[in-house]
Design an enzyme around this catalytic site. Structure first.
Site, PDB file in Angstrom:
ATOM      1  N   TYR A 206       0.773  -1.043  -0.091  1.00 35.81           N
ATOM      2  CA  TYR A 206       0.008  -0.002  -0.208  1.00 35.81           C
ATOM      3  C   TYR A 206       1.072   1.253  -0.159  1.00 35.81           C
ATOM      4  CZ  TYR A 206      -4.161   2.619   1.620  1.00 35.81           C
ATOM      5  OH  TYR A 206      -5.343   3.271   2.001  1.00 35.81           O
TER       6      TYR A 206
ATOM      7  N   TYR B 195      -6.715   3.788  -6.687  1.00 30.61           N
ATOM      8  CA  TYR B 195      -6.548   3.896  -4.978  1.00 30.61           C
ATOM      9  C   TYR B 195      -7.791   3.204  -4.540  1.00 30.61           C
ATOM     10  CZ  TYR B 195      -6.189   6.157  -0.119  1.00 30.61           C
ATOM     11  OH  TYR B 195      -6.294   6.350   0.891  1.00 30.61           O
TER      12      TYR B 195
END
Lengths: 157, 386
Positions: free
Chosen positions: B288, B339
Site C-alpha cells: 500500500y 486507489y
C-alpha cells in the site's frame, strides 16, 4: 525524574498575530487541553505513581494504568525532531498562508513527549532537524467563552 | 502456514478517476462482488458473510438484500484506521470460514470519491480544531500527506536518503501500470524529469509521491478448501495473516517512543513467525502506497533491508517489472492502478499466484500484500501454494 522549573509568566514571549492567520482554526477547549492552550506556560500530563509523561493527555497512565495523573509545568524548551513545508493548502483559510511549516518538537522535561507546532519568526536555516527552540505564545480569543487563549508555538533559540 | 481458508474468486468494477464513475458507489460494490462470485462459480445467494473496513458506507444489511443473500451470518469490519486494514479484512473473513461461522464470505472495498467529499477537502467545513485534532489542526497539520511527510522527512534525514528513492518507488508503480489496461494511469508513463518537475504537495512529497483519488470497487470470495473444490474458481490458499500494533502506540503517531515509523515491526514478527519464512523468501510484494515515503520505512520494518541500505535497495529499477529484484506493486498499486484503499492489491496478490497478472512474475509460490503503512494497526496477508 522531576520536570524542570517553570519559566516565569512575565518572561513569556507573546505574538499578537497567529502564524497561520488570526482567522485560522482555534482549538476547542476541553479539560485535557485547557492547560496547554490557555496557561501561557507549557503543561504536560504526568503520572503521580510512576512519573511517566504523556502528551497528549490520556485518562489512564499507559505505563502503570494509574488514574492518579496531574498536569505539571515544564520549561518552554524543545528540539525540532522533524519539520516539513506544506505547499498545498487543504483548508480554504490556508490558501494564502502557504507555504508554511509544521514541526514535531520534543519537549524538554517531558521524556518521550513530542508536540506538533510551527516554527515562527525564524530564518529558513533555523527551521531544521536538531534546532533548539523555545515556546512563544499566540494570543487569541475563544469564540465560545470569550476566554483568552495563549497557543504555544516555537521560535529558534 | 495455515491454509484453512482460500480465495476462490476475485472481481472488480472498472476503475475511474475521481468522479468518473457513472454508477453509484453501491452499484460499484455490487458489480465487484458479482464478478468475484462469477469468477468463483458461486451463486450470489450462497454468500453468507460480508467484511469491509475504513468507514465502509455500503451497509451490510443493504448489500445482503441487494445481493439476494439467503442469510447474512457474518458482518464486520476491523477496528480503527483506514487502508491499513485491507489485509485485516482478509483475516476477518478467514476467521469466519475457518471457525465455521460462515461458508462464503466476501471481503471488499468500494469507494466513489467523486460522490463523497474529497480527502482533505472534507476539512474545509471545519470551524475549529476539536477533540484529538486540537493538538494538530491548530497548527495546520491536517492531512495524511502532511502526517506521513513528517515521518518521512526524519527517516530520510537519519539515513541520508535522497528524493531519488521516493522517485524510484513512484516510477515503479507507474511503470507496472503501463502493462495493466485496468490501471487508471495506463497510457500515462512517468519520467524522472516529470516527477521532479511536479509541484510539491508537502515537502518531501511531490504530486507523484501521492496516490490519486479514484472511483471503483474490488472484492474477493473466501471459503474453505473443501467447499472450494466444488467451485470452478482457482483456489488460492491464505497461508498467513497478521494485524497488530506495538506497545503504547494508540492514536497518536508522533510520540518519541516510536517516531519516526510505520508500526510494522510487530506485524512483521507475527506474520513471518506464522508463515515460517522471511521477507526475502516472498516472490512478489504488493505494498500500500498512500504516499511513497511510508513504503520506504515499511520495507525496512518488514525485513527487506536495513534503513541504511534502502536507497540502493529501490534504485535502478529494482522494483520495476516482472523480473525486478523485488517484484513490487505489479498492477501499479494505489498510485498507478487505482486507489481502492489497497484492495486492488489484494486482487493482484491473488492473480500473481494464479498466474494471471499483466506483470506476471515467474513461479510465484509466495505472494504478499501489505495494508496501508502509517496508520495503526497494520495488517498483512500472505497468499501462496500449499
Amino acid at each position: 525524574m522531576h520536570p524542570a522549573a517553570p519559566c516565569c509568566l512575565d518572561e513569556i514571549s507573546i505574538m499578537a498575530n497567529r502564524y497561520l492567520g488570526d482567522s485560522f482554526l482555534l482549538p476547542a477547549l476541553e479539560p485535557d487541553n485547557r492547560h496547554w492552550f490557555t496557561n501561557g506556560q507549557l503543561h504536560v500530563q504526568f503520572c503521580n505513581s510512576c512519573d511517566a509523561a504523556r502528551y497528549p493527555a490520556e485518562d489512564v497512565c499507559f505505563r502503570c494504568q494509574s488514574t492518579d495523573l496531574e498536569f505539571r509545568a515544564i520549561a518552554g524548551e524543545g528540539v525540532i525532531e522533524s519539520v516539513v513545508e506544506v505547499q498545498h493548502p487543504v483548508h480554504p483559510l490556508l490558501a494564502d498562508r502557504v507555504p508554511y511549516n509544521v514541526a514535531v518538537i520534543s519537549l524538554s522535561g517531558a521524556p518521550g513527549c513530542n508536540a506538533i507546532g510551527n516554527i515562527v519568526n525564524s530564518d529558513e536555516t533555523d527551521v531544521s532537524i536538531g534546532q533548539n527552540v523555545r515556546a512563544i505564545f499566540e494570543k487569541a480569543t475563544d469564540p465560545e467563552s470569550g476566554e483568552e487563549l495563549l497557543i504555544p508555538n516555537w521560535e529558534a533559540v | 502456514m495455515n491454509g484453512n481458508a482460500v480465495v476462490v474468486g476475485i472481481g472488480e468494477s472498472e476503475y475511474y478517476k475521481r468522479g468518473g464513475a457513472q454508477e453509484t458507489e453501491f452499484q460499484l460494490a455490487v458489480k465487484a462482488i458479482s464478478r468475484a462470485a462469477e469468477d468463483a462459480g458461486l451463486e450470489l445467494s450462497e454468500i453468507d458473510g460480508l467484511v469491509s473496513y475504513m468507514d465502509n458506507r455500503n451497509d451490510p444489511l443493504r448489500l445482503s438484500a441487494a445481493l439476494g443473500m439467503k442469510e447474512l451470518r457474518w458482518a464486520m469490519t476491523p477496528w480503527a484506521g483506514g487502508g491499513n486494514n485491507s489485509a485485516a479484512a482478509i483475516q476477518c473473513a478467514d476467521a469466519a470460514v475457518s471457525g465455521g461461522y460462515a461458508s462464503y464470505v466476501v471481503a471488499f472495498r468500494a469507494l466513489a470519491q467523486g460522490q463523497f467529499s474529497r480527502f482533505g477537502s472534507h476539512f474545509s467545513g471545519m470551524t475549529n480544531a476539536a477533540g484529538p485534532h486540537a493538538w494538530t489542526h491548530t497548527y495546520g497539520l491536517i492531512s495524511p500527506a502532511q502526517e506521513c511527510a513528517l515521518h518521512t522527512k526524519r527517516f530520510m534525514h537519519d539515513y541520508g536518503i535522497t528524493q531519488e528513492a521516493l522517485c524510484d518507488i513512484s516510477m515503479a508503480c507507474y511503470a507496472n501500470a503501463q502493462r495493466n489496461p485496468r490501471a487508471v494511469r495506463y497510457g500515462s508513463p512517468l519520467t524522472r524529469e516529470k516527477y521532479h518537475d511536479s509541484r510539491w504537495i508537502v515537502e518531501p512529497f511531490h504530486l507523484y509521491d501521492c496516490c490519486p483519488e479514484n472511483d471503483g470497487a474490488a472484492a474477493v470470495i473466501i471459503t474453505t478448501p473443501d467447499r472450494a473444490r466444488d467451485l470452478k474458481g482457482e483456489a488460492v490458499p491464505i497461508l498467513a495473516t497478521a494485524q497488530g500494533i506495538g506497545p503504547n502506540i494508540g492514536i497518536d503517531s508522533f510520540q518519541g517512543r516510536w517516531f519516526p515509523g510505520m508500526f510494522y515491526e510487530g506485524v512483521a514478527e507475527t506474520i513471518w513467525q506464522r508463515a515460517g519464512i522471511r521477507a526475502t523468501d516472498v516472490d512478489v510484494l504488493q505494498m500500500y502506497e498512500n504516499f511513497t515515503g511510508p513504503v520506504m520505512m515499511s520495507l525496512c520494518e518488514l525485513g527487506y533491508c536495513e534503513p541504511g541500505e534502502l536507497q540502493d535497495f529501490v534504485a535502478n529499477g529494482a522494483l520495476e517489472g516482472p523480473d525486478a529484484r523485488l517484484p513490487f506493486n505489479t498492477s501499479g498499486g494505489n498510485i498507478g492502478e487505482a486507489y481502492i484503499h489497497g484492495f486492488e492489491m489484494i486482487n493482484e496478490a491473488v492473480r500473481q499466484v494464479r498466474g494471471e497478472s499483466t506483470c506476471q512474475v515467474d513461479k510465484v509460490d509466495l505472494s504478499f500484500a501489505v495494508g496501508g503503512p502509517g496508520y495503526a494497526p497494520g495488517s498483512a496477508v500472505l497468499f501462496g501454494r500449499d
